[in-house]
Structures are given as structure tokens and as C-alpha cells.
Design a protein around this motif. Structure first.
Motif, PDB file in Angstrom:
ATOM      1  N   THR A 189      -5.979  42.808   6.387  1.00 43.50           N
ATOM      2  CA  THR A 189      -6.157  42.039   5.955  1.00 43.50           C
ATOM      3  C   THR A 189      -7.255  41.674   5.426  1.00 43.50           C
ATOM      4  O   THR A 189      -7.606  40.501   5.327  1.00 43.50           O
ATOM      5  CB  THR A 189      -5.534  41.606   7.424  1.00 43.50           C
ATOM      6  N   GLU A 190      -7.638  42.859   4.950  1.00 42.25           N
ATOM      7  CA  GLU A 190      -9.530  42.140   4.813  1.00 42.25           C
ATOM      8  C   GLU A 190      -9.897  42.804   3.446  1.00 42.25           C
ATOM      9  O   GLU A 190     -11.006  42.997   3.087  1.00 42.25           O
ATOM     10  CB  GLU A 190     -10.621  43.045   6.149  1.00 42.25           C
ATOM     11  N   LEU A 191      -8.639  43.874   1.956  1.00 37.46           N
ATOM     12  CA  LEU A 191      -8.977  44.232   1.794  1.00 37.46           C
ATOM     13  C   LEU A 191      -8.793  43.591   0.125  1.00 37.46           C
ATOM     14  O   LEU A 191      -9.036  44.064  -0.799  1.00 37.46           O
ATOM     15  CB  LEU A 191      -8.706  45.868   1.579  1.00 37.46           C
ATOM     16  N   ASN A 192      -7.894  42.485   0.630  1.00 39.79           N
ATOM     17  CA  ASN A 192      -7.842  41.749  -1.076  1.00 39.79           C
ATOM     18  C   ASN A 192      -8.668  40.639  -1.087  1.00 39.79           C
ATOM     19  O   ASN A 192      -8.621  39.414  -1.037  1.00 39.79           O
ATOM     20  CB  ASN A 192      -6.484  40.707  -0.542  1.00 39.79           C
ATOM     21  N   GLN A 193      -9.644  41.241  -1.328  1.00 36.29           N
ATOM     22  CA  GLN A 193     -10.672  40.742  -2.350  1.00 36.29           C
ATOM     23  C   GLN A 193     -11.237  41.046  -3.266  1.00 36.29           C
ATOM     24  O   GLN A 193     -10.570  41.428  -4.136  1.00 36.29           O
ATOM     25  CB  GLN A 193     -12.543  41.226  -1.003  1.00 36.29           C
ATOM     26  N   THR A 194     -12.246  39.860  -3.846  1.00 34.24           N
ATOM     27  CA  THR A 194     -12.596  38.855  -5.215  1.00 34.24           C
ATOM     28  C   THR A 194     -13.043  40.358  -6.056  1.00 34.24           C
ATOM     29  O   THR A 194     -13.914  41.157  -5.189  1.00 34.24           O
ATOM     30  CB  THR A 194     -13.320  37.902  -5.618  1.00 34.24           C
ATOM     31  N   TYR A 195     -13.493  40.551  -7.314  1.00 29.01           N
ATOM     32  CA  TYR A 195     -13.833  41.591  -7.839  1.00 29.01           C
ATOM     33  C   TYR A 195     -15.953  41.687  -7.322  1.00 29.01           C
ATOM     34  O   TYR A 195     -15.958  42.896  -7.570  1.00 29.01           O
ATOM     35  CB  TYR A 195     -14.325  41.069  -9.660  1.00 29.01           C
ATOM     36  N   ASP A 196     -16.296  40.224  -7.144  1.00 25.90           N
ATOM     37  CA  ASP A 196     -17.800  40.861  -6.848  1.00 25.90           C
ATOM     38  C   ASP A 196     -17.656  41.331  -5.631  1.00 25.90           C
ATOM     39  O   ASP A 196     -19.064  41.718  -5.348  1.00 25.90           O
ATOM     40  CB  ASP A 196     -18.847  39.282  -6.919  1.00 25.90           C
ATOM     41  N   GLN A 197     -16.461  41.016  -4.631  1.00 24.63           N
ATOM     42  CA  GLN A 197     -17.401  40.893  -3.200  1.00 24.63           C
ATOM     43  C   GLN A 197     -16.719  42.828  -3.168  1.00 24.63           C
ATOM     44  O   GLN A 197     -17.396  43.716  -2.717  1.00 24.63           O
ATOM     45  CB  GLN A 197     -15.978  40.943  -2.416  1.00 24.63           C
ATOM     46  N   TYR A 198     -15.935  43.520  -4.421  1.00 24.98           N
ATOM     47  CA  TYR A 198     -16.134  44.693  -4.159  1.00 24.98           C
ATOM     48  C   TYR A 198     -16.927  45.388  -4.602  1.00 24.98           C
ATOM     49  O   TYR A 198     -17.727  46.541  -4.835  1.00 24.98           O
ATOM     50  CB  TYR A 198     -14.881  45.413  -4.759  1.00 24.98           C
ATOM     51  N   ILE A 199     -18.082  44.737  -5.695  1.00 22.51           N
ATOM     52  CA  ILE A 199     -19.131  45.589  -6.676  1.00 22.51           C
ATOM     53  C   ILE A 199     -20.306  45.525  -5.505  1.00 22.51           C
ATOM     54  O   ILE A 199     -20.484  46.954  -4.908  1.00 22.51           O
ATOM     55  CB  ILE A 199     -19.602  44.405  -7.767  1.00 22.51           C
ATOM     56  N   ASN A 200     -20.654  44.602  -4.877  1.00 23.64           N
ATOM     57  CA  ASN A 200     -21.263  44.622  -3.079  1.00 23.64           C
ATOM     58  C   ASN A 200     -21.123  45.320  -1.925  1.00 23.64           C
ATOM     59  O   ASN A 200     -21.604  45.850  -1.460  1.00 23.64           O
ATOM     60  CB  ASN A 200     -21.141  43.036  -2.749  1.00 23.64           C
ATOM     61  N   GLY A 201     -19.941  45.650  -2.100  1.00 17.42           N
ATOM     62  CA  GLY A 201     -19.441  46.347  -0.527  1.00 17.42           C
ATOM     63  C   GLY A 201     -18.681  45.187   0.352  1.00 17.42           C
ATOM     64  O   GLY A 201     -19.279  44.276   0.250  1.00 17.42           O
ATOM     65  N   PHE A 202     -17.854  45.632   0.900  1.00 18.72           N
ATOM     66  CA  PHE A 202     -17.840  44.485   2.452  1.00 18.72           C
ATOM     67  C   PHE A 202     -17.340  45.491   3.553  1.00 18.72           C
ATOM     68  O   PHE A 202     -17.173  46.831   3.342  1.00 18.72           O
ATOM     69  CB  PHE A 202     -17.122  42.968   1.633  1.00 18.72           C
ATOM     70  N   GLY A 203     -17.310  44.828   4.581  1.00 19.06           N
ATOM     71  CA  GLY A 203     -16.569  45.150   5.839  1.00 19.06           C
ATOM     72  C   GLY A 203     -17.235  46.305   6.756  1.00 19.06           C
ATOM     73  O   GLY A 203     -18.597  46.462   6.764  1.00 19.06           O
ATOM     74  N   ASP A 204     -17.219  46.510   7.538  1.00 18.93           N
ATOM     75  CA  ASP A 204     -17.532  47.354   9.100  1.00 18.93           C
ATOM     76  C   ASP A 204     -17.596  48.639   9.289  1.00 18.93           C
ATOM     77  O   ASP A 204     -15.804  48.973   9.081  1.00 18.93           O
ATOM     78  CB  ASP A 204     -17.222  46.625  10.358  1.00 18.93           C
ATOM     79  N   ILE A 205     -18.089  50.039   8.715  1.00 21.42           N
ATOM     80  CA  ILE A 205     -17.453  50.911   9.047  1.00 21.42           C
ATOM     81  C   ILE A 205     -17.240  51.364  10.728  1.00 21.42           C
ATOM     82  O   ILE A 205     -15.956  52.509  10.214  1.00 21.42           O
ATOM     83  CB  ILE A 205     -19.195  51.821   9.177  1.00 21.42           C
TER      84      ILE A 205
END
Length: 322
Positions: A189-205
Motif C-alpha cells: 500500500t506504500e509503494l505507489n509513490q511519485t517519481y520525485d519520492q522514488y528519487i529521494n527514497g521512502f519508507g521504513d527499513i
């Protein structure tokens, strides 16, 4: 004159008597000739039938030889299939064990994630980081080449980027030094992110996360890396590629180099030059689809749909080769 007249009279009589006496012989001769003709016709028919019988017999012999050869081939094929079934059973059992292990690991992630805010968990996490940093004695820019634990959590320092934490794995069969850069669970549910968010990275390890395209580009372009992809959850696929380089922003964070791959390569469209796609930056090359939007996560999608769907786990690891 009288004698001449008598002679002339006797000639027709003699001829008549001769014809009358030879008539039965002629009739018999004609009958014999007719019978002989019939016998010759019958002989021809019998000879023709005999020829057909011989020809059919030869054909049957050839068919019999062909059937024997086919039976031998089928017997060899059956033996080969039995061997393949035996190998497949062993592979399936191994796949089930790997799948079970991966699912249990995913459950463990969720447990760790749910307790990651506790003081005990923070202390354990900080202790692990301290251990890894001290073993390096300096700031680290990758996972340790050897480690005693299954996973450690070092803080990575790269030029021009803020420090970030990663999970480093050690696998018995392929060794240590594997940095997890992308994790997707089967209820993503947390991976449908924008291109900019994928550039910077996101989420909890400890849960779903992506390291960031810029970090991935920096890591793989500065030093040689290999990559490992695992898909599981009802299925199990694994691919390891010896060379893995992600391009920069101007290159669409494409798979600049990916080769030396082995494993279940047919289930991944890992094509060199493929750009990274998200729902708001469709670069998959398909005129009829936006695969990132349809599947709900960002990836290096090609024009054809990736085998990985919404309901499978995905783990992507990289390892430095120097």
C-alpha cells in the motif's frame, strides 16, 4: 464321262463327310481355348493379388519397424520425464521451503516494524549500528563483506548525500554484503509513490521501502555491484546479475548496465536501457499501458507486463564486488 461325273459327285460328299466327322473336334478345341483363356485371366488375377499381398506385407513390416522405433523413443522419453519429475519434485520442495522462509521473514519484518518505536528496539538497533561502525572504524559506504549476524543496520555515508540507514543481509548460500534497496510485501500500500519520492527514497527499513534512485545511482556508478531479485508468495523466482549500474537523472535512472544474469530470467523484463517508471512518470515504452499505475508500484518496467503482480513479495539486493 461317266467316271468323271462319278468323281465330281463323290468330292462334295467326301468333303461333307470330313466336315461332319471333324465338327466335334473343333467344338472341343474351341471349348479348350475358351477355358485356357479363362484360366489365364484367373492366373493373372491371382498373380496380381499375390503381388498386392507381398506389397502389403512389406508395408506392414515397415510399419512394424516404425512402431518398434516409436515405442523405443517413447520408452526413452518416459524415462527422461521420470527423471525430470524427480528433479522437479526436489526443486518444488526447495521452492516451498524458500517460500515458507521468505514469508516467515516477512512476518518477522512486520513484528519488528510494529515494535520499532519501543525503547528496547531502539537500543537493539543502535547497538547493531555501533557494532557495524566500530568494525569498520570509519564511516562506511556499503555493507560489510563479512558479518556474523543474519542482518545488521549500518549508516551509509556517500558524497553529496545525507547519511541513511540500510539493512545488510548475510545468506549462507551466497555470502554476506547484500544491501536491501527495495522491499515490497504482498499487500503493498506504500509503494505507489511519485517519481520525485522514488528519487529521494521512502519508507521504513523494517517494512516496505525503497532506498532512492539517486542513492542507487551513486552506489552502483562509483563501485561495481551485482544485484539479486527475489519474488515469492505462492511462487518463487530468483535472479542474480553480475553487473548492475543505474544511470543518473538525465538518463531516466535507467538500467545502464545489467548483464551476467542467471536464474529465472524469463520472469523479469530486465533489459539494459530500461528507464524507471512511476504512475506519474510513465517510461515503460508501452503505448497502451502505464504499468506502474496499473500494478501500484514503481519499477524498471518494459513494454510487456512484469510477472510480479500486486500479491507477491519483492526483495531487491545489491552487493559491492570490490
Amino acid at each position: 464321262m461317266i467316271l468323271q461325273a462319278v468323281f465330281l459327285f463323290l468330292i462334295p460328299v467326301s468333303l461333307a463327310l470330313e466336315q461332319e466327322s471333324s465338327y466335334p473336334l473343333l467344338t472341343l478345341l474351341e471349348k479348350c481355348q475358351s477355358k485356357n483363356y479363362q484360366l489365364q485371366e484367373r492366373l493373372s488375377e491371382v498373380q496380381s493379388q499375390l503381388y498386392e499381398v507381398n506389397l502389403n506385407s512389406q508395408k506392414k513390416d515397415l510399419e512394424l519397424q516404425s512402431l518398434k522405433a516409436q515405442i523405443a523413443q517413447q520408452a526413452a522419453l518416459i524415462t527422461q520425464l521420470k527423471d525430470q519429475i524427480s528433479d522437479l519434485k526436489q526443486t518444488c520442495e526447495l521452492g516451498k521451503l524458500k517460500d515458507l522462509f521468505s514469508e516467515e521473514l516477512a512476518k518477522l519484518r512486520e513484528v519488528v516494524k510494529s515494535g520499532s518505536g519501543t525503547e528496547a528496539n531502539k537500543a537493539e538497533k543502535n547497538t547493531t549500528i555501533t557494532y557495524t561502525t566500530q568494525s569498520k572504524s570509519t564511516q562506511v559506504d556499503g555493507c560489510p563483506s563479512t558479518q556474523d549476524e543474519i542482518y545488521v543496520y549500518p549508516e551509509i555515508h556517500l558524497p553529496g548525500l545525507e547519511p541513511f540507514q540500510v539493512t545488510c543481509y548475510s545468506f549462507n548460500e551466497i555470502g554476506s554484503g547484500w544491501m536491501e534497496v527495495y522491499y515490497k510485501n504482498n499487500t503493498s500500500t506504500e509503494l505507489n509513490q511519485t517519481y520525485d519520492q522514488y528519487i529521494n527514497g521512502f519508507g521504513d527499513i523494517f517494512g516496505e521501502h525503497f532506498i532512492g534512485l539517486e542513492k542507487l545511482h551513486t552506489l552502483t556508478s562509483q563501485k561495481p555491484h551485482e544485484v539479486r531479485l527475489n519474488v515469492y508468495g505462492g511462487i518463487y523466482y530468483e535472479v542474480i546479475c553480475e553487473n548492475f549500474v543505474v544511470g543518473g537523472r538525465s538518463e531516466g535512472y535507467s538500467l545502464k548496465q545489467i548483464d551476467g544474469c542467471r536464474g529465472d530470467t524469463s520472469h523479469f523484463n530486465l533489459i539494459q536501457g530500461t528507464k524507471f517508471s512511476t504512475f506519474d512518470r510513465d517510461q515503460d515504452g508501452s503505448p497502451d499501458h502505464n504499468w506502474a499505475r496499473e500494478l501500484g508500484y514503481g519499477f524498471w518496467f518494459g513494454s510487456e507486463k512484469l510477472i510480479l503482480g500486486r500479491n507477491q513479495f519483492l526483495d531487491l539486493f545489491i552487493r559491492r564486488k570490490d
